[in-house]
Enzyme design. Structure first.
Site, mmCIF file in Angstrom:
data_model
loop_
_atom_site.group_PDB
_atom_site.id
_atom_site.type_symbol
_atom_site.label_atom_id
_atom_site.label_comp_id
_atom_site.label_asym_id
_atom_site.label_seq_id
_atom_site.Cartn_x
_atom_site.Cartn_y
_atom_site.Cartn_z
ATOM 1 N N TYR A 298 2.107 30.678 -11.656
ATOM 2 C CA TYR A 298 2.152 29.215 -11.758
ATOM 3 C C TYR A 298 1.494 28.709 -13.043
ATOM 4 O O TYR A 298 0.533 29.292 -13.528
ATOM 5 C CB TYR A 298 1.428 28.563 -10.583
ATOM 6 C CG TYR A 298 2.141 28.674 -9.246
ATOM 7 C CD1 TYR A 298 3.434 29.157 -9.133
ATOM 8 C CD2 TYR A 298 1.491 28.287 -8.071
ATOM 9 C CE1 TYR A 298 4.061 29.259 -7.911
ATOM 10 C CE2 TYR A 298 2.116 28.386 -6.838
ATOM 11 C CZ TYR A 298 3.398 28.872 -6.766
ATOM 12 O OH TYR A 298 4.001 28.972 -5.546
ATOM 13 N N PRO B 286 7.760 21.132 1.857
ATOM 14 C CA PRO B 286 7.898 20.444 3.145
ATOM 15 C C PRO B 286 8.673 19.137 3.062
ATOM 16 O O PRO B 286 9.161 18.646 4.082
ATOM 17 C CB PRO B 286 6.447 20.199 3.573
ATOM 18 C CG PRO B 286 5.691 20.147 2.285
ATOM 19 C CD PRO B 286 6.358 21.172 1.403
ATOM 20 N N LEU B 287 8.805 18.575 1.860
ATOM 21 C CA LEU B 287 9.572 17.337 1.686
ATOM 22 C C LEU B 287 10.924 17.601 1.027
ATOM 23 O O LEU B 287 11.586 16.671 0.553
ATOM 24 C CB LEU B 287 8.782 16.327 0.857
ATOM 25 C CG LEU B 287 7.414 15.916 1.414
ATOM 26 C CD1 LEU B 287 6.776 14.849 0.532
ATOM 27 C CD2 LEU B 287 7.534 15.420 2.852
ATOM 28 N N LEU C 294 13.054 14.168 1.351
ATOM 29 C CA LEU C 294 12.576 13.599 2.613
ATOM 30 C C LEU C 294 11.425 12.615 2.415
ATOM 31 O O LEU C 294 10.789 12.205 3.376
ATOM 32 C CB LEU C 294 12.137 14.727 3.547
ATOM 33 C CG LEU C 294 13.221 15.755 3.886
ATOM 34 C CD1 LEU C 294 12.619 16.967 4.576
ATOM 35 C CD2 LEU C 294 14.296 15.119 4.756
ATOM 36 N N GLY C 295 11.177 12.230 1.171
ATOM 37 C CA GLY C 295 10.036 11.369 0.875
ATOM 38 C C GLY C 295 10.364 9.903 0.694
ATOM 39 O O GLY C 295 9.617 9.173 0.047
ATOM 40 N N GLY C 296 11.501 9.466 1.237
ATOM 41 C CA GLY C 296 11.901 8.071 1.057
ATOM 42 C C GLY C 296 12.698 7.875 -0.213
ATOM 43 O O GLY C 296 12.530 6.896 -0.928
#
Length: 327
Positions: free
Chosen positions: A53, A217-218, A223-225
């Site tokens: 990373y 997870p999003l 999935l975060g709006g």
């Protein structure tokens, strides 16, 4: 903050894990320090990184290697912080252009661990995760290398990432034959829009006592709006394609979240935390404010009716194998 054991271990970690893939590549060092300070202040004690990373994840781009670990190491060098966190990193990805600068040979595991310890400025890694399955190295070699690191006190627990269910089973059978604890966690892609691991990975984790650590997870922001977000800014081409593909689902999902009075991101995280197999989703905040905003998810309880509606909007694979496709 809430805490949960990682799989069958006695080790307690926060229900949210701080992901640091952005450190050095998207987030500068001073902001990274602020994010880790705030995470520690809120009770997040689980920090996840990887040796690769911090820069371009390519064997032709050596300059970017290890930057995230180096940033964490400089932060840890400040007094008293190392013993307050559970530190996780990974091994497997290319860390140079040499033929042995990658994968899970005993040669590379030893060198990669020493390099990570140096960059992280610590004498041990709490959770050392194999970033991917190595189809060319036998488990006898992998476990012998990991056992030695555990005996030397350089690694406490071993985990996997992006493993199939049968890879987990194979690994655990080989470890049992050596009287070694083996894997304690599996880090997988898992969110409302990516539920494939419900077929075999989650059942394998439950059977062998591994904690599931969901990454993305999003769904990369889906999935975060995202419908409301793109009204104020132009989405990139990848996200535009995702929105087009899932437009009707997103409309239903964001309408449900509005009905619940919760943000889409919080509902997506709460859905993961509802699963008993899940230890801690990995959140990757780019700002300090995003850390504090994520804490709301710990207060959300999803009703059976809400869970049913989420399954209707984002259907999974149909359950666990083989019941999902056979009798």
């Amino acid at each position: 903050m809430q805490y949960k054991h990682i799989g069958r271990t006695g080790l307690l970690v926060s229900r949210l894990a701080l992901g640091t893939m952005n450190f050095g590549m998207v987030t500068d060092e001073s902001t990274s320090f602020e994010i880790m300070d705030e995470a520690l202040e809120t009770g997040i004690n689980f920090i996840d990184t990887a040796d690769v990373y911090g820069g371009p994840q390519s064997p032709d781009m050596e300059q970017g290697y290890g930057i995230s670990e180096e940033i964490i190491g400089r932060w840890l060098a400040q007094s008293g912080r190392r013993e307050r966190i559970v530190l996780a990193t990974k091994v497997y990805q290319p860390m140079g252009t040499g033929s042995n600068d990658r994968h899970l040979s005993a040669y590379h595991i030893r060198k990669a661990c020493e390099d990570s310890l140096r960059r992280l400025q610590t004498d041990h890694i709490d959770l050392y995760q194999m970033h991917h399955i190595d189809r060319h190295t036998p488990w006898e070699e992998i476990w012998q290398a990991m056992e030695l690191l555990v005996q030397q006190g350089k690694v406490i627990y071993v985990g996997s990432s992006n493993f199939a269910g049968w890879d987990i089973a194979t690994a655990q059978c080989a470890a049992k034959g050596r009287h070694f604890m083996g894997l304690v966690s599996e880090q997988s892609l898992y969110n409302l829009n990516a539920r494939t691991i419900e077929l075999e990975v989650i059942p394998a984790c439950r059977h062998y006592g591994l904690g599931v650590i969901p990454w993305s997870p999003l769904g990369g922001g889906l999935l975060g709006g995202v419908l409301n977000a793109v009204e104020g800014r132009r989405a990139d081409s990848r996200m535009q394609q995702q929105i087009k593909q899932h437009l009707e689902q997103l409309k239903s999902y964001e309408a449900l979240c509005q009905e619940l009075g919760e943000s889409p991101a919080d509902v997506a995280l709460a859905w993961l935390l509802h699963n008993p197999a899940v230890t801690a989703p990995i959140i990757g905040p780019r700002t300090v404010e995003q850390i504090t905003g994520s804490l709301r998810v710990l207060e959300i309880s999803l009703s059976d009716e809400t869970l049913r509606r989420l399954d209707e909007i984002w259907p999974g694979p149909g359950g666990e194998a083989p019941k999902a496709y056979a009798w």
